[in-house]
Scaffold this motif. Structure first.
Motif, PDB file in Angstrom:
ATOM      1  N   HIS A  71       0.984  -1.248  -0.023  1.00 28.80           N
ATOM      2  CA  HIS A  71      -0.026   0.201  -0.052  1.00 28.80           C
ATOM      3  C   HIS A  71       0.776   1.291   0.010  1.00 28.80           C
ATOM      4  CE1 HIS A  71      -3.995  -1.468   0.171  1.00 28.80           C
ATOM      5  NE2 HIS A  71      -3.518  -2.641   0.990  1.00 28.80           N
ATOM      6  N   LEU A  72       2.136   1.257   0.030  1.00 25.31           N
ATOM      7  CA  LEU A  72       3.115   2.435   0.040  1.00 25.31           C
ATOM      8  C   LEU A  72       3.074   2.928  -1.374  1.00 25.31           C
ATOM      9  CD1 LEU A  72       6.467   1.881   1.915  1.00 25.31           C
ATOM     10  CD2 LEU A  72       4.572   3.966   2.220  1.00 25.31           C
ATOM     11  N   ASP A  73       2.305   4.037  -1.800  1.00 27.40           N
ATOM     12  CA  ASP A  73       2.340   4.455  -3.171  1.00 27.40           C
ATOM     13  C   ASP A  73       3.548   5.055  -3.620  1.00 27.40           C
ATOM     14  OD1 ASP A  73       1.575   5.736  -5.401  1.00 27.40           O
ATOM     15  OD2 ASP A  73      -0.514   6.754  -4.653  1.00 27.40           O
ATOM     16  N   ILE A  78      -2.636   2.568   7.473  1.00 30.73           N
ATOM     17  CA  ILE A  78      -4.150   2.484   7.681  1.00 30.73           C
ATOM     18  C   ILE A  78      -4.848   1.641   6.640  1.00 30.73           C
ATOM     19  CG2 ILE A  78      -6.277   4.140   7.382  1.00 30.73           C
ATOM     20  CD1 ILE A  78      -4.322   6.431   8.470  1.00 30.73           C
ATOM     21  N   ARG A  79      -4.242   1.849   5.199  1.00 32.59           N
ATOM     22  CA  ARG A  79      -4.967   0.780   4.338  1.00 32.59           C
ATOM     23  C   ARG A  79      -4.589  -0.736   4.547  1.00 32.59           C
ATOM     24  NH1 ARG A  79      -3.172   5.425   0.605  1.00 32.59           N
ATOM     25  NH2 ARG A  79      -5.292   6.341   0.208  1.00 32.59           N
ATOM     26  N   CYS A 123     -11.797   4.205   8.856  1.00 28.87           N
ATOM     27  CA  CYS A 123     -10.629   4.027   7.807  1.00 28.87           C
ATOM     28  C   CYS A 123     -10.574   5.494   7.017  1.00 28.87           C
ATOM     29  CB  CYS A 123     -10.944   3.076   6.904  1.00 28.87           C
ATOM     30  SG  CYS A 123      -9.627   2.867   5.800  1.00 28.87           S
ATOM     31  N   GLU A 124     -12.010   6.088   6.503  1.00 24.81           N
ATOM     32  CA  GLU A 124     -11.781   7.257   5.977  1.00 24.81           C
ATOM     33  C   GLU A 124     -11.369   8.478   6.706  1.00 24.81           C
ATOM     34  OE1 GLU A 124     -12.604   8.090   2.696  1.00 24.81           O
ATOM     35  OE2 GLU A 124     -12.216   5.805   2.352  1.00 24.81           O
ATOM     36  N   LEU A 125     -11.977   8.231   8.065  1.00 24.67           N
ATOM     37  CA  LEU A 125     -11.625   9.278   8.978  1.00 24.67           C
ATOM     38  C   LEU A 125     -10.034   9.511   9.315  1.00 24.67           C
ATOM     39  CD1 LEU A 125     -12.675  11.377  10.874  1.00 24.67           C
ATOM     40  CD2 LEU A 125     -13.069   9.694  12.405  1.00 24.67           C
ATOM     41  N   LEU A 126      -9.456   8.317   9.350  1.00 20.00           N
ATOM     42  CA  LEU A 126      -7.995   8.314   9.960  1.00 20.00           C
ATOM     43  C   LEU A 126      -7.095   8.841   8.495  1.00 20.00           C
ATOM     44  CD1 LEU A 126      -7.859   5.043  11.925  1.00 20.00           C
ATOM     45  CD2 LEU A 126      -7.708   7.349  12.493  1.00 20.00           C
ATOM     46  N   LEU A 127      -7.718   8.487   7.338  1.00 17.59           N
ATOM     47  CA  LEU A 127      -6.913   8.894   5.943  1.00 17.59           C
ATOM     48  C   LEU A 127      -7.032  10.365   5.863  1.00 17.59           C
ATOM     49  CD1 LEU A 127      -7.994   5.901   3.439  1.00 17.59           C
ATOM     50  CD2 LEU A 127      -5.574   6.393   4.369  1.00 17.59           C
ATOM     51  N   SER A 128      -8.255  10.741   6.239  1.00 17.72           N
ATOM     52  CA  SER A 128      -8.508  12.187   6.196  1.00 17.72           C
ATOM     53  C   SER A 128      -7.499  12.983   7.355  1.00 17.72           C
ATOM     54  CB  SER A 128      -9.773  12.714   6.662  1.00 17.72           C
ATOM     55  OG  SER A 128     -10.816  11.921   5.842  1.00 17.72           O
TER      56      SER A 128
END
Lengths: 189, 189
Positions: free
Chosen positions: B75-77, B91-92, B173-178
């Motif tokens: 998941h490391l982009d 997180i992902r 998950c969305e919250l932590l990414l934000s």
């Protein structure tokens, strides 16, 4: 009769405390014999209060949950009428020296409890109740979820960090309290 | 020889998967006999790969950690040059269906691992390394601490919630990414 009941309650309290200490010394497989020795009572006396090892360990868990609930109540500020007062009470209880740093969150205790039949049902019921309490007074649900998961994670961290990093914990406590200052959504998405 | 080694690696893989399933069926006290039956091999074959129950359980834990690390790497982009890329990968990975919802975070597995000598040292070393990775790329340390504790708490929640609440997990998950979008302090204090 009242004096006898008082004595029984005092013995029970002493046995629960001894069980916590014995778990830390002997690990999650601790025997009833070791708990009796730690409490300086005969195994017969111990068995009068707890018929099996499983019953004793469940009582240790119930005791922890009761103490946590009492600590939350103590931190519920009657003069605090703002949204988030339940969250603030939970945060302060989780970081109260009476709850953390004591024997109750020690790895050996947690390991023994996790392996005790009936413990997870009990823990799940409490976790749901605590989440409902924190959701009950007007904070955006995302805030409550983030705070609740961070509190769970802090409890885990006690388990995994080995030595507690008090400075980092104090920062986390302040940070979580600050997150209750504004009731709205955390981020715009 | 290469074929033999490949066979051995395949058998080991199958034994680790069987151990996970046997733990869920039989609980944290699962025996080597039960694991051998689940894997449909003789106990002798199992003992060639893992000499003791403790060795097998530690291998289950190591396997979980290796799989998590591989999932973070995936998941490391490489096109993501912004602060927080390590946090986003963690997180992902934590919410990747390959990691969660599988047998690895099941209560029986966690309970067995916690009671296994040597497990906590291993888990602590990994937890410290993961914290350092997340702190390595420019997010304010408060953000990293909050995200790391919420991820720990989510793993705990798998344990305590019994049935997974997928909608609530997706929101978290969305919250932590934000929370990784802005590298600055979370709240002004």
């Amino acid at each position: 009769m009242a004096a006898l009941q008082r004595d029984a309650a005092r013995t029970r309290r002493a046995l629960l405390d001894s069980a916590g200490r014995a778990l830390i010394v002997h690990g999650p497989g601790v025997s009833l014999d070791a708990v009796a020795r730690e409490a300086d009572v005969s195994k017969g006396v111990l068995l009068q209060h707890f018929r099996t090892r499983g019953e004793l360990l469940l009582a240790v868990a119930e005791d922890w949950i009761e103490r946590f609930d009492a600590t939350v109540q103590r931190h519920l500020d009657p003069n605090d009428g703002e949204p988030g007062r339940w969250c603030r009470a939970h945060i302060r209880a989780a970081f109260d020296p009476a709850m953390s740093g004591g024997p109750w969150l020690h790895a050996a205790v947690q390991a023994a409890l996790l392996a005790t039949p009936g413990f997870l049902q009990q823990a799940r019921a409490s976790a749901e109740r605590w989440q409902r309490e924190m959701e009950s007074d007007g904070l955006h649900p995302d805030r409550v979820t983030l705070i609740a998961r961070a509190l769970d994670g802090d409890a885990m961290n006690d388990l995994f960090a080995g030595v507690q990093d008090n400075a980092r914990r104090a920062t986390l406590c302040e940070l979580l309290l600050s997150l209750t200052d504004d009731p709205g959504p955390l981020v715009s998405r």
